[in-house]
Design an enzyme around this catalytic site. Structure first.
Site, PDB file in Angstrom:
ATOM      1  N   LYS A  11      32.376  32.486  39.013  1.00 30.13           N
ATOM      2  CA  LYS A  11      33.641  31.829  39.765  1.00 30.13           C
ATOM      3  C   LYS A  11      33.355  30.235  40.096  1.00 30.13           C
ATOM      4  O   LYS A  11      32.309  29.569  39.410  1.00 30.13           O
ATOM      5  CB  LYS A  11      34.020  32.511  40.869  1.00 30.13           C
ATOM      6  CG  LYS A  11      34.221  34.084  40.528  1.00 30.13           C
ATOM      7  CD  LYS A  11      34.889  34.965  41.550  1.00 30.13           C
ATOM      8  CE  LYS A  11      35.198  35.914  40.985  1.00 30.13           C
ATOM      9  NZ  LYS A  11      35.936  37.096  41.827  1.00 30.13           N
ATOM     10  N   HIS A  94      42.398  35.613  34.619  1.00 30.85           N
ATOM     11  CA  HIS A  94      41.517  36.465  35.633  1.00 30.85           C
ATOM     12  C   HIS A  94      42.742  36.496  36.852  1.00 30.85           C
ATOM     13  O   HIS A  94      43.308  35.442  36.945  1.00 30.85           O
ATOM     14  CB  HIS A  94      40.475  35.572  36.215  1.00 30.85           C
ATOM     15  CG  HIS A  94      39.608  36.196  37.276  1.00 30.85           C
ATOM     16  ND1 HIS A  94      39.962  36.460  38.266  1.00 30.85           N
ATOM     17  CD2 HIS A  94      38.549  37.000  37.095  1.00 30.85           C
ATOM     18  CE1 HIS A  94      39.143  37.054  39.230  1.00 30.85           C
ATOM     19  NE2 HIS A  94      38.248  37.564  38.412  1.00 30.85           N
ATOM     20  N   GLU A 166      40.533  44.960  35.707  1.00 33.10           N
ATOM     21  CA  GLU A 166      40.119  44.536  36.911  1.00 33.10           C
ATOM     22  C   GLU A 166      41.397  44.796  37.916  1.00 33.10           C
ATOM     23  O   GLU A 166      42.253  43.882  38.060  1.00 33.10           O
ATOM     24  CB  GLU A 166      39.783  42.926  36.760  1.00 33.10           C
ATOM     25  CG  GLU A 166      38.560  42.604  36.147  1.00 33.10           C
ATOM     26  CD  GLU A 166      37.703  41.453  36.529  1.00 33.10           C
ATOM     27  OE1 GLU A 166      36.794  41.655  36.501  1.00 33.10           O
ATOM     28  OE2 GLU A 166      38.490  40.270  36.841  1.00 33.10           O
ATOM     29  N   GLY A 172      36.021  41.855  44.500  1.00 35.28           N
ATOM     30  CA  GLY A 172      35.597  40.965  45.707  1.00 35.28           C
ATOM     31  C   GLY A 172      35.726  41.744  46.984  1.00 35.28           C
ATOM     32  O   GLY A 172      35.692  41.126  47.899  1.00 35.28           O
TER      33      GLY A 172
HETATM   34  P1  PGA Z   1      33.626  41.278  41.875  1.00 37.44           P
HETATM   35  O1  PGA Z   1      34.482  40.216  40.858  1.00 37.44           O
HETATM   36  O2  PGA Z   1      32.503  41.906  41.126  1.00 37.44           O
HETATM   37  O3  PGA Z   1      33.126  40.137  42.957  1.00 37.44           O
HETATM   38  O4  PGA Z   1      34.224  42.180  42.486  1.00 37.44           O
HETATM   39  C1  PGA Z   1      34.934  40.732  39.602  1.00 37.44           C
HETATM   40  C2  PGA Z   1      35.614  39.479  38.907  1.00 37.44           C
HETATM   41  O5  PGA Z   1      36.327  38.671  39.892  1.00 37.44           O
HETATM   42  O6  PGA Z   1      35.363  39.429  37.801  1.00 37.44           O
END
Ligand code: PGA
Length: 257
Positions: A11, A94, A166, A172
């Site tokens: 990110k 995403h 996802e 997150g």
């Molecule tokens: P995370 O994010 O592992 O921090 O939950 C995954 C992503 O955004 O691809």
């Protein structure tokens, strides 16, 4: 081609200097591992990755790409530019881009088509929000996202597509989907690919799960049927934790630690 894949999504974190430091610690830990490993970094870290990852098994990629070929699109970065710097992967669609930058399926479809022209693999992120899951709409969302994002693609082009399931509510948040929820979503994704293409395409496409995957919970996901690996956000910023997660998943225990 190895069947296990783990990709980091760093990110908007890490300066180029921090990326160099990260790679120095990370790469030796995942060399010779039975898993394809990649990291998607900010554009400003791509040149460092190109140098540091030359002759290693770690792939690098961007987190976004323009839907346009070239021209008056201030601030955009094209597939051609990424390919020229040796980039073999980009994330597309995403949920943060869909939500914060209003990206929709037809733009994501264009991005995938641009990537295909330059032989870049698109990691297509799909998944439902909490409200959509509560309303029983998970399959409808997945179906629409796959349909529209893959529109016009030929079966042989799926070799350059990785699907990352996802669920938005797991990103997150520390709240992972259960193995059952992941298994159901992954089978549904494969059914959809079979419906849109063929059984062979459905069997061959790489499908990842992303959403709060950590070394502590990776074991729970190892045996999920038809899942090829993970897309990892937060943990991919920590070389030690990320390499540990990859070692757990690939079955190589980390005896040195
Ligand atoms: P995370 O994010 O592992 O921090 O939950 C995954 C992503 O955004 O691809």
């Amino acid at each position: 081609m190895l069947n296990k894949v783990v990709i980091g999504n760093q990110k908007m974190n890490m300066t180029a200097t921090q990326t160099r430091k990260f790679l120095n610690a990370f790469v030796p830990e995942v060399e010779h591992i039975n898993c394809r490993v990649g990291i998607c970094v900010p554009y400003t870290s791509l040149a460092i990755c190109k140098r540091a990852l030359k002759d290693t098994n770690v792939m690098f990629g961007a987190q976004n790409v323009s839907e346009f070929e070239r021209g008056a699109y201030t601030g955009e970065v094209s597939s051609e530019m990424l390919a020229d710097i040796g980039c073999k992967l980009t994330l597309v669609g995403h949920s943060e881009r869909r939500k914060l930058f209003s990206e929709h399926n037809s733009q994501i479809n264009n991005k995938i088509k641009q990537n295909l022209r330059y032989n870049i693999t698109s990691i297509l992120c799909i998944g439902e929000s909490k409200r959509e899951r509560t309303q029983g709409l998970t399959q409808n969302v997945i179906c629409k996202q796959l349909d529209e994002c893959l529109s016009g693609l030929y079966e042989n082009e799926l070799e350059n597509i990785i699907v990352a399931y996802e669920p938005v509510w797991a990103i997150g948040t520390g709240q992972t989907a259960t193995s059952k929820q992941i298994e159901e979503a992954v089978s549904f994704i494969r059914e959809e690919i079979a419906r849109l293409y063929t059984d062979k395409a459905s069997k061959n496409i790489i499908v990842l799960y992303g959403g709060s995957v950590k070394p502590d919970n990776a074991k729970n996901f190892i045996n999920i049927k038809n899942l090829n690996g993970f897309l990892v956000g937060g943990v991919s910023l920590d070389a030690k934790a990320f390499s540990e997660l990859i070692q757990i998943y690939s079955g190589k225990s980390n005896k040195k630690k």
